[in-house]
Scaffold this motif. Structure first.
Motif, PDB file in Angstrom:
ATOM      1  N   LEU A   1       0.879  -1.160   0.000  1.00  0.00           N
ATOM      2  CA  LEU A   1       0.000   0.000   0.000  1.00  0.00           C
ATOM      3  C   LEU A   1       0.918   1.212   0.000  1.00  0.00           C
ATOM      4  CD1 LEU A   1      -2.980   0.848   0.103  1.00  0.00           C
ATOM      5  CD2 LEU A   1      -2.743   1.000   2.587  1.00  0.00           C
ATOM      6  N   ILE A   2       0.841   2.004  -1.078  1.00  0.00           N
ATOM      7  CA  ILE A   2       1.785   3.103  -1.294  1.00  0.00           C
ATOM      8  C   ILE A   2       1.015   4.400  -1.474  1.00  0.00           C
ATOM      9  CG2 ILE A   2       3.745   3.910  -2.658  1.00  0.00           C
ATOM     10  CD1 ILE A   2       3.780   0.970  -3.848  1.00  0.00           C
ATOM     11  N   GLU A   3       1.478   5.447  -0.804  1.00  0.00           N
ATOM     12  CA  GLU A   3       0.866   6.778  -0.911  1.00  0.00           C
ATOM     13  C   GLU A   3       1.762   7.675  -1.755  1.00  0.00           C
ATOM     14  OE1 GLU A   3      -0.620   8.948   2.730  1.00  0.00           O
ATOM     15  OE2 GLU A   3       1.101  10.197   2.198  1.00  0.00           O
ATOM     16  N   PHE A   4       1.132   8.418  -2.671  1.00  0.00           N
ATOM     17  CA  PHE A   4       1.845   9.387  -3.503  1.00  0.00           C
ATOM     18  C   PHE A   4       1.185  10.755  -3.359  1.00  0.00           C
ATOM     19  CE2 PHE A   4       2.673   5.320  -5.503  1.00  0.00           C
ATOM     20  CZ  PHE A   4       4.029   5.385  -5.792  1.00  0.00           C
ATOM     21  N   ALA A   5       1.966  11.794  -3.589  1.00  0.00           N
ATOM     22  CA  ALA A   5       1.442  13.156  -3.479  1.00  0.00           C
ATOM     23  C   ALA A   5       0.478  13.491  -4.612  1.00  0.00           C
ATOM     24  CB  ALA A   5       2.589  14.165  -3.458  1.00  0.00           C
ATOM     25  N   SER A   6       0.596  12.775  -5.729  1.00  0.00           N
ATOM     26  CA  SER A   6      -0.292  13.061  -6.853  1.00  0.00           C
ATOM     27  C   SER A   6      -0.613  11.783  -7.615  1.00  0.00           C
ATOM     28  CB  SER A   6       0.349  14.071  -7.810  1.00  0.00           C
ATOM     29  OG  SER A   6       1.360  13.450  -8.581  1.00  0.00           O
ATOM     30  N   ALA A   7      -1.717  11.833  -8.349  1.00  0.00           N
ATOM     31  CA  ALA A   7      -2.098  10.711  -9.195  1.00  0.00           C
ATOM     32  C   ALA A   7      -1.088  10.521 -10.324  1.00  0.00           C
ATOM     33  CB  ALA A   7      -3.493  10.932  -9.762  1.00  0.00           C
ATOM     34  N   VAL A   8      -0.490  11.596 -10.792  1.00  0.00           N
ATOM     35  CA  VAL A   8       0.518  11.511 -11.851  1.00  0.00           C
ATOM     36  C   VAL A   8       1.723  10.705 -11.365  1.00  0.00           C
ATOM     37  CG1 VAL A   8       2.133  12.847 -13.270  1.00  0.00           C
ATOM     38  CG2 VAL A   8      -0.224  13.639 -12.984  1.00  0.00           C
ATOM     39  N   ASP A   9       2.192  10.996 -10.153  1.00  0.00           N
ATOM     40  CA  ASP A   9       3.317  10.233  -9.603  1.00  0.00           C
ATOM     41  C   ASP A   9       2.957   8.760  -9.445  1.00  0.00           C
ATOM     42  OD1 ASP A   9       5.027  12.413  -9.455  1.00  0.00           O
ATOM     43  OD2 ASP A   9       4.538  12.856  -7.367  1.00  0.00           O
ATOM     44  N   ALA A  10       1.754   8.476  -8.971  1.00  0.00           N
ATOM     45  CA  ALA A  10       1.312   7.085  -8.790  1.00  0.00           C
ATOM     46  C   ALA A  10       1.265   6.359 -10.127  1.00  0.00           C
ATOM     47  CB  ALA A  10      -0.056   7.046  -8.109  1.00  0.00           C
ATOM     48  N   LEU A  11       0.746   7.021 -11.149  1.00  0.00           N
ATOM     49  CA  LEU A  11       0.643   6.410 -12.468  1.00  0.00           C
ATOM     50  C   LEU A  11       2.022   6.186 -13.088  1.00  0.00           C
ATOM     51  CD1 LEU A  11      -1.164   5.363 -14.707  1.00  0.00           C
ATOM     52  CD2 LEU A  11      -1.270   7.689 -15.610  1.00  0.00           C
ATOM     53  N   GLN A  12       2.908   7.173 -12.972  1.00  0.00           N
ATOM     54  CA  GLN A  12       4.259   7.005 -13.506  1.00  0.00           C
ATOM     55  C   GLN A  12       4.992   5.871 -12.784  1.00  0.00           C
ATOM     56  OE1 GLN A  12       5.601  11.151 -13.219  1.00  0.00           O
ATOM     57  NE2 GLN A  12       5.900  11.076 -15.435  1.00  0.00           N
ATOM     58  N   PHE A  13       4.824   5.793 -11.472  1.00  0.00           N
ATOM     59  CA  PHE A  13       5.401   4.683 -10.715  1.00  0.00           C
ATOM     60  C   PHE A  13       4.897   3.361 -11.268  1.00  0.00           C
ATOM     61  CE2 PHE A  13       4.366   1.414  -7.634  1.00  0.00           C
ATOM     62  CZ  PHE A  13       5.622   1.068  -7.152  1.00  0.00           C
ATOM     63  N   ALA A  14       3.582   3.252 -11.451  1.00  0.00           N
ATOM     64  CA  ALA A  14       2.980   1.995 -11.915  1.00  0.00           C
ATOM     65  C   ALA A  14       3.500   1.597 -13.288  1.00  0.00           C
ATOM     66  CB  ALA A  14       1.456   2.131 -11.934  1.00  0.00           C
ATOM     67  N   VAL A  15       3.523   2.536 -14.213  1.00  0.00           N
ATOM     68  CA  VAL A  15       3.950   2.234 -15.581  1.00  0.00           C
ATOM     69  C   VAL A  15       5.428   1.832 -15.616  1.00  0.00           C
ATOM     70  CG1 VAL A  15       4.385   3.267 -17.855  1.00  0.00           C
ATOM     71  CG2 VAL A  15       2.200   3.668 -16.688  1.00  0.00           C
ATOM     72  N   GLU A  16       6.277   2.627 -14.988  1.00  0.00           N
ATOM     73  CA  GLU A  16       7.707   2.330 -15.039  1.00  0.00           C
ATOM     74  C   GLU A  16       8.060   1.058 -14.274  1.00  0.00           C
ATOM     75  OE1 GLU A  16      10.432   5.540 -14.412  1.00  0.00           O
ATOM     76  OE2 GLU A  16       9.214   6.929 -15.601  1.00  0.00           O
ATOM     77  N   THR A  17       7.365   0.805 -13.189  1.00  0.00           N
ATOM     78  CA  THR A  17       7.612  -0.418 -12.429  1.00  0.00           C
ATOM     79  C   THR A  17       7.207  -1.638 -13.247  1.00  0.00           C
ATOM     80  OG1 THR A  17       7.338   0.743 -10.329  1.00  0.00           O
ATOM     81  CG2 THR A  17       7.086  -1.651 -10.280  1.00  0.00           C
ATOM     82  N   GLN A  18       6.044  -1.587 -13.884  1.00  0.00           N
ATOM     83  CA  GLN A  18       5.600  -2.707 -14.716  1.00  0.00           C
ATOM     84  C   GLN A  18       6.576  -2.938 -15.873  1.00  0.00           C
ATOM     85  OE1 GLN A  18       3.699  -4.716 -13.447  1.00  0.00           O
ATOM     86  NE2 GLN A  18       1.551  -4.198 -13.520  1.00  0.00           N
ATOM     87  N   GLU A  19       7.053  -1.855 -16.479  1.00  0.00           N
ATOM     88  CA  GLU A  19       8.012  -1.991 -17.583  1.00  0.00           C
ATOM     89  C   GLU A  19       9.295  -2.676 -17.120  1.00  0.00           C
ATOM     90  OE1 GLU A  19       8.395   2.040 -18.923  1.00  0.00           O
ATOM     91  OE2 GLU A  19       6.691   1.873 -20.297  1.00  0.00           O
ATOM     92  N   ARG A  20       9.821  -2.266 -15.965  1.00  0.00           N
ATOM     93  CA  ARG A  20      11.051  -2.865 -15.431  1.00  0.00           C
ATOM     94  C   ARG A  20      10.849  -4.333 -15.084  1.00  0.00           C
ATOM     95  NH1 ARG A  20      14.821   0.176 -12.539  1.00  0.00           N
ATOM     96  NH2 ARG A  20      15.913  -1.816 -12.418  1.00  0.00           N
ATOM     97  N   ILE A  21       9.692  -4.653 -14.506  1.00  0.00           N
ATOM     98  CA  ILE A  21       9.409  -6.049 -14.152  1.00  0.00           C
ATOM     99  C   ILE A  21       9.305  -6.897 -15.418  1.00  0.00           C
ATOM    100  CG2 ILE A  21       7.665  -7.603 -13.172  1.00  0.00           C
ATOM    101  CD1 ILE A  21       7.178  -5.430 -11.023  1.00  0.00           C
ATOM    102  N   THR A  22       8.674  -6.367 -16.453  1.00  0.00           N
ATOM    103  CA  THR A  22       8.552  -7.092 -17.723  1.00  0.00           C
ATOM    104  C   THR A  22       9.926  -7.400 -18.297  1.00  0.00           C
ATOM    105  OG1 THR A  22       6.409  -6.085 -18.176  1.00  0.00           O
ATOM    106  CG2 THR A  22       7.605  -6.977 -20.066  1.00  0.00           C
ATOM    107  N   VAL A  23      10.830  -6.442 -18.266  1.00  0.00           N
ATOM    108  CA  VAL A  23      12.191  -6.656 -18.770  1.00  0.00           C
ATOM    109  C   VAL A  23      12.893  -7.732 -17.949  1.00  0.00           C
ATOM    110  CG1 VAL A  23      14.473  -5.593 -19.013  1.00  0.00           C
ATOM    111  CG2 VAL A  23      12.431  -4.370 -19.784  1.00  0.00           C
ATOM    112  N   ARG A  24      12.753  -7.675 -16.631  1.00  0.00           N
ATOM    113  CA  ARG A  24      13.391  -8.677 -15.757  1.00  0.00           C
ATOM    114  C   ARG A  24      12.840 -10.081 -16.018  1.00  0.00           C
ATOM    115  NH1 ARG A  24      16.068  -7.270 -10.878  1.00  0.00           N
ATOM    116  NH2 ARG A  24      15.235  -9.212 -10.030  1.00  0.00           N
ATOM    117  N   ASN A  25      11.553 -10.159 -16.377  1.00  0.00           N
ATOM    118  CA  ASN A  25      10.905 -11.451 -16.588  1.00  0.00           C
ATOM    119  C   ASN A  25      11.353 -12.160 -17.862  1.00  0.00           C
ATOM    120  OD1 ASN A  25       9.336 -11.638 -14.277  1.00  0.00           O
ATOM    121  ND2 ASN A  25       7.582 -10.618 -15.202  1.00  0.00           N
TER     122      ASN A  25
END
Length: 109
Positions: free
Chosen positions: A62-86
């Motif tokens: 459960l993660i809190e961000f100051a803005s929805a933009v930060d939360a969305l960028q976190f989600a997209v970049e994290t998913q991209e990095r995980i996909t590369v690792r996989n």
């Protein structure tokens, strides 16, 4: 009586999709892989986007961000990095995060 400070925050809930299946197949390997993802991908991305890890339980975050933009960028970049690792893992060992996002009013005391 003083009025409490209110702050609008974006909250992101995440857990590992198929975690029970992965644990059933290889508990030690799954825990090792999850810890590595946290240390090498997830936690640095939380810091990069000024997030705050509020709670963890098993495979959930459960993660809190100051803005929805930060939360969305976190989600997209994290998913991209995980996909590369996989890419180097067999399909039955790959991890993916299931994400839920929402905005909430936090009362600071």
């Amino acid at each position: 009586m003083a009025r409490p400070e209110r702050k609008l925050v974006a909250v992101l809930a995440a857990d590992v999709a198929g975690y029970s299946r992965l644990m059933g197949a290889d508990e030690a390997g799954t825990l090792f892989h999850l810890k590595a993802l946290r240390a090498e991908v997830i936690d640095p991305k939380i810091a990069q986007f000024r997030g705050r890890l509020v709670s963890t339980a098993g495979d959930s975050l459960l993660i809190e961000f100051a803005s929805a933009v930060d939360a969305l960028q976190f989600a997209v970049e994290t998913q991209e990095r995980i996909t590369v690792r996989n890419t180097d893992l067999p399909s039955e060992q790959r991890m993916a995060l299931a994400l839920v996002h929402g905005s909430f009013l936090r009362i600071c005391r």
